[in-house]
Design a protein around this motif. Structure first.
Motif, PDB file in Angstrom:
ATOM      1  N   PHE A  81      41.116  36.285  -2.991  1.00 38.32           N
ATOM      2  CA  PHE A  81      39.813  36.338  -2.320  1.00 38.32           C
ATOM      3  C   PHE A  81      39.066  35.030  -2.534  1.00 38.32           C
ATOM      4  N   PRO A  92      44.231  43.972   3.644  1.00 41.41           N
ATOM      5  CA  PRO A  92      43.287  44.237   2.554  1.00 41.41           C
ATOM      6  C   PRO A  92      41.855  44.450   3.054  1.00 41.41           C
ATOM      7  N   CYS A 117      41.478  38.142   7.043  1.00 43.71           N
ATOM      8  CA  CYS A 117      42.757  38.096   6.332  1.00 43.71           C
ATOM      9  C   CYS A 117      43.631  36.987   6.912  1.00 43.71           C
ATOM     10  N   ILE A 169      47.300  38.962  -3.792  1.00 47.52           N
ATOM     11  CA  ILE A 169      46.149  39.019  -2.888  1.00 47.52           C
ATOM     12  C   ILE A 169      45.082  38.119  -3.493  1.00 47.52           C
ATOM     13  N   ILE A 203      40.348  36.382   2.761  1.00 42.14           N
ATOM     14  CA  ILE A 203      41.384  37.076   1.997  1.00 42.14           C
ATOM     15  C   ILE A 203      42.733  36.529   2.428  1.00 42.14           C
ATOM     16  N   SER A 235      42.984  45.742  -3.577  1.00 44.52           N
ATOM     17  CA  SER A 235      41.895  45.031  -2.903  1.00 44.52           C
ATOM     18  C   SER A 235      40.537  45.595  -3.297  1.00 44.52           C
TER      19      SER A 235
END
Length: 123
Positions: free
Chosen positions: A91, A58, A75, A89, A47, A24
């Motif tokens: 973003f 994260p 998140c 992951i 996220i 992250s």
């Protein structure tokens, strides 16, 4: 000034707290660096993680970075589509900028390069 979106994604090898945090931070640092932005210019960050990543948030790792005290971070869990990329992951960074959307540089690292090979190569 407009709000623009910057996408990013990275994969980890295992559902491990430290791997999730390290990945992250690596991804966020890359997004900030390639776009020449500061945390103060960021409106918020959404996220998501795939369902196989539940060892850590994260956002907690990003919150520890200098200057990120007041940036809203959220998140969530990614939609579990069969056959989708695992241990990922993602973003979505919302940034205040005078640049056009086409000037935003998206960052895809590790196995996540497969999500957008057209953008992962840096255009």
């Amino acid at each position: 000034m407009s709000v623009r979106g910057i996408r990013g994604a990275i994969t980890v090898q295992a559902n491990d707290r430290q791997q999730i945090w390290d990945a992250s931070v690596k991804l966020m640092n890359a997004v900030v660096e390639v776009n020449g932005i500061e945390p103060e210019e960021i409106c918020s960050v959404m996220i998501t993680v795939t369902q196989d990543l539940d060892a850590a948030f994260p956002a907690k790792a990003i919150r520890e970075l200098s200057g990120w005290d007041y940036v809203p971070l959220m998140c969530s869990v990614e939609i579990p589509v069969k056959g989708s990329l695992e241990r990922c992951i993602r973003f979505l960074v919302h940034v205040n900028t005078d640049l056009k959307q086409s000037d935003m540089r998206h960052v895809y690292l590790g196995g996540a390069e497969a999500l957008r090979p057209d953008l992962a190569a840096g255009r």
